[in-house]
Design a protein around this motif. Structure first.
Motif, short mmCIF file in Angstrom:
data_model
loop_
_atom_site.label_atom_id
_atom_site.label_comp_id
_atom_site.label_asym_id
_atom_site.label_seq_id
_atom_site.Cartn_x
_atom_site.Cartn_y
_atom_site.Cartn_z
N ARG A 107 0.87 -1.19 0.00
CA ARG A 107 0.00 0.00 0.00
C ARG A 107 0.89 1.22 0.00
NH1 ARG A 107 -2.13 2.83 4.41
NH2 ARG A 107 -3.93 4.14 3.90
N ALA A 108 1.02 1.84 -1.15
CA ALA A 108 1.97 2.95 -1.32
C ALA A 108 1.75 4.06 -0.31
CB ALA A 108 1.89 3.50 -2.74
N LYS A 109 0.48 4.32 0.05
CA LYS A 109 0.18 5.39 1.00
C LYS A 109 0.63 5.03 2.41
CE LYS A 109 -3.74 7.45 -1.46
NZ LYS A 109 -5.19 7.82 -1.39
N GLY A 110 0.87 3.75 2.65
CA GLY A 110 1.31 3.32 3.98
C GLY A 110 2.80 3.51 4.21
N VAL A 111 3.52 3.86 3.15
CA VAL A 111 4.97 4.08 3.27
C VAL A 111 5.21 5.52 3.72
CG1 VAL A 111 7.16 4.15 2.03
CG2 VAL A 111 5.46 2.41 1.47
N LYS A 112 6.09 5.67 4.71
CA LYS A 112 6.45 7.02 5.17
C LYS A 112 7.54 7.56 4.25
CE LYS A 112 5.23 5.82 9.93
NZ LYS A 112 5.72 5.63 11.31
N TRP A 113 7.09 8.18 3.17
CA TRP A 113 8.02 8.62 2.14
C TRP A 113 8.92 9.74 2.62
CZ3 TRP A 113 8.62 5.35 -1.63
CH2 TRP A 113 7.56 4.52 -2.01
N SER A 114 8.51 10.45 3.68
CA SER A 114 9.38 11.51 4.23
C SER A 114 10.65 10.90 4.82
CB SER A 114 8.63 12.31 5.29
OG SER A 114 8.21 11.46 6.36
N THR A 115 10.50 9.75 5.49
CA THR A 115 11.68 9.05 6.01
C THR A 115 12.54 8.54 4.86
OG1 THR A 115 10.45 8.32 7.97
CG2 THR A 115 12.48 7.12 7.44
#
Length: 334
Positions: A296-304
């Motif tokens: 689930r791409a939205k579940g990844v903390k892309w800021s980290t």
């Protein structure tokens, strides 16, 4: 005791310190997912990682040969021992800084950048072995992309195969499987990361005319010393980085944790078999990102992920500059 021997001994000592730091700096690579899903207790996970890192470090030596001969030409270094000492000191400093702030940066990038930076400061750009150095840089860039893709595909297959499975039973089975993947991950880490210090020590021995330059195979005592330092460092654990890798990228569950571990271990094994040094930190983090994107791409903390990518990009030039500065300071006194 003469000058050459003193510098050589210092390089050996600091290389083992680098391996020790690398052990606790990169412990998270192998056990963060298993700890975060409670497949293993932290104490058991670190013990397992320490043992498997030690075994892996004694099993492969091809990466050590690449570090010894493919970044710089040992026979072109007129100030070779000072170059090697400056490089290992710079890599240690950068590793400690990133560990202090809990940033999963690359020990490999730090070491490779430091060797190049110190060599350029001493001899100019002609000191670099361009064919080998370019190959190493390409692998460092491409390997995280490959790991991301493998992780994405691996978890996609897991979802298809286990789509009708009982969730509670599947999670329990994947927790058992994670013990195996954590061990495999730790072993693969040893096959690649511990080799880098072996390569540095072998480079120093060749420059000091203690080892024949036609033989880049690490001596047995070098293998045992580096494997032991890596294992002891792993036993200390790097809890700040474990927190980042194990929870700040995405929420890790047994199924996606096992998929991420298996993906990164396979990527590292292939690189070690081909004698390519890569960043285990980059590979593990990218595998987790790939699995997370598949889940689930939205579940990844892309800021980290963005913060880690920035650190990956800046590590090579910063460590190179740091090594150059250390070399210039040391050359005044040595």
């Amino acid at each position: 005791m003469d000058y050459v021997l003193i510098i050589t001994i210092a390089i050996v000592v600091f290389s083992l310190i680098f391996d020790f730091i690398n052990g606790f700096h990169d412990t998270a690579n192998a056990i963060a997912t298993a700890v975060s899903t409670r497949a293993l207790t932290p104490r058991t996970a670190i013990l397992l990682a320490a043992i498997m890192n030690f075994v892996g470090a004694l099993t492969f030596t091809g990466v050590a040969g690449t570090i010894t001969k493919d970044i710089v030409d040992p026979f072109k270094l007129h100030h070779g021992l000072v170059v090697v000492l400056a490089a290992i000191l710079a890599a240690i400093v950068w590793n400690l800084v990133t560990w202090l702030y809990g940033i999963p940066s690359s020990s490999s990038h730090a070491l490779i950048g430091s060797i190049a930076g110190a060599a350029i400061a001493a001899e100019g750009f002609g000191a670099l072995h361009y064919q080998g150095f370019t190959k190493i840089i390409i692998v460092l860039i491409v390997s995280p992309i490959i790991a991301f893709c493998v992780g994405f595909i691996m978890y996609t297959l897991v979802k298809i195969i286990f789509k009708n499975a009982n969730l509670t039973r599947a999670n329990r089975n994947f927790r058992f499987f994670q013990v195996f993947t954590a061990a495999l991950q730790s072993f693969s880490h040893g096959t690649n990361d511990a080799q880098k210090s072996m390569g540095i020590i072998t480079l120093a021995l060749i420059v000091a005319n203690i080892q024949d330059g036609s033989n880049v195979e690490p001596e047995l005592w070098v293998k045992i010393a580096c494997a032991t330092a890596m294992g002891l460092g792993t036993a200390i654990g790097g809890w700040k980085i474990i927190k980042t890798v194990g929870g700040n990228i995405m929420k890790i569950r047994p199924a996606n944790g096992a998929a991420a571990d298996l993906s990164s271990a396979l990527t590292i094994f292939v690189a070690s078999s081909l004698h390519f040094p890569l960043s285990t930190t980059h590979v593990v983090s990218s595998s987790i990102l790939g699995v997370g994107a598949s889940n689930r791409a939205k579940g990844v903390k892309w800021s980290t992920a963005q913060r880690m990518i920035i650190t990956w990009i800046i590590t090579l030039p910063i460590s190179a500059l740091l090594a150059a500065v250390i070399f210039w300071i040391m050359s005044i006194f040595l």
